[in-house]
Design an enzyme around this catalytic site. Structure first.
Site, PDB file in Angstrom:
ATOM      1  N   LYS A 131      51.463  65.720  28.657  1.00 42.80           N
ATOM      2  CA  LYS A 131      52.186  65.120  27.632  1.00 42.80           C
ATOM      3  C   LYS A 131      52.952  66.115  26.787  1.00 42.80           C
ATOM      4  CE  LYS A 131      53.033  62.942  23.524  1.00 42.80           C
ATOM      5  NZ  LYS A 131      52.569  63.415  22.133  1.00 42.80           N
ATOM      6  N   HIS A 143      41.525  67.688  37.836  1.00 38.98           N
ATOM      7  CA  HIS A 143      41.040  66.185  37.669  1.00 38.98           C
ATOM      8  C   HIS A 143      40.844  65.540  36.589  1.00 38.98           C
ATOM      9  CE1 HIS A 143      37.696  67.882  40.336  1.00 38.98           C
ATOM     10  NE2 HIS A 143      37.554  68.356  39.253  1.00 38.98           N
ATOM     11  N   ASN A 166      44.755  65.263  20.224  1.00 37.50           N
ATOM     12  CA  ASN A 166      45.859  65.661  19.662  1.00 37.50           C
ATOM     13  C   ASN A 166      46.333  64.823  18.642  1.00 37.50           C
ATOM     14  OD1 ASN A 166      46.235  63.996  21.715  1.00 37.50           O
ATOM     15  ND2 ASN A 166      48.722  64.406  21.590  1.00 37.50           N
ATOM     16  N   TYR A 167      45.670  63.709  18.278  1.00 38.99           N
ATOM     17  CA  TYR A 167      46.200  62.808  17.401  1.00 38.99           C
ATOM     18  C   TYR A 167      45.097  62.488  16.100  1.00 38.99           C
ATOM     19  CZ  TYR A 167      48.365  58.324  15.660  1.00 38.99           C
ATOM     20  OH  TYR A 167      49.005  57.456  14.928  1.00 38.99           O
TER      21      TYR A 167
END
Length: 238
Positions: A131, A143, A166-167
């Protein structure tokens, strides 16, 4: 004259869509695209596909999707506003607002989310989600991995179970991974963090600090074996 019911209008619209879809697919076939089962596919009129490409059954192509020559779009794939370079193979892939280079191998069951720029010869394997990430040439994400809000260099190898964290609950942060890195299985990269060129992370590590060039980062607790623990526990329970 009686008013048409919603069911009748819906049927009429569906019939018109089917006819339009068949015409779109027929034009693509005339230009050298092979549809394995045309009747099972949905292709919007703005979609472009290069000659020699094979589209398998149950594929949906929407928006301004552009697919190059000699590609394979595997069964069950859905591409929306996605560009795919020549010679790429997508197997049961969902991709939205992304760009894929030449000779990319994606899937099965990959999710390529908006903002991704994937270069030539990259592998985005089974159960991988990417993303808003830039992935440079030759990188392998084989995978069970999540790469979000990241800048990844060339020829990087991601081990199974890697997560870019990332958050932080309020804001998104980016990970930066240099060329020729090796990210060990079950590594957590807690953004913002940088892994410099040629560095390795040990399997099971949670990386919170910058990793120097060509270094090995180990960030996990040392194993402790407690001899006789099971017998003591059983004894205490009696």
């Amino acid at each position: 004259m009686a008013k048409r019911t919603i069911t009748e209008m819906t049927y009429q619209r569906a019939k018109e869509n089917m006819e339009k879809n068949a015409q779109t697919i027929e034009k693509l076939e005339q230009n050298g695209v092979l549809f394995i089962n045309p009747g099972s596919c949905y292709v919007e009129e703005n979609v472009k596909i290069g000659k020699g490409t094979v589209v398998e059954q149950n594929v949906m192509l929407q928006g301004c999707t552009e697919i190059g020559e000699n590609c394979v779009i595997g069964m069950g794939s859905k591409l929306v506003d996605t560009k795919v370079g020549d010679g790429s193979e997508l197997l049961s892939v969902v991709s939205v607002s992304a760009s894929l280079g030449k000779n990319v191998l994606a899937g099965p069951f990959s999710y390529i989310r908006p903002g991704c720029k994937i270069a030539d010869d990259v592998k985005v394997g089974d159960f991988v989600e990417v993303k808003n990430a830039v992935i440079d040439e030759g990188t392998k994400i084989a995978h069970l991995t999540y790469v979000g809000d990241s800048d990844v260099g060339k020829n990087v190898n991601f081990g199974c179970g890697t997560v870019t964290v990332n958050y932080d609950g309020k804001n998104k942060h980016r990970c930066r991974i240099g060329d020729d890195c090796f990210i060990g299985c079950n590594t957590n990269l807690v953004a913002p963090v940088t892994v410099n060129d040629g560095a390795y992370t040990a399997a099971g590590s949670t990386i919170t600090d910058e990793v120097p060039e060509k270094a090995l980062a180990i960030a996990r607790a040392r194993q402790v074996n407690k001899e006789g623990w099971k017998d003591k526990r059983t004894s205490d329970e009696k």
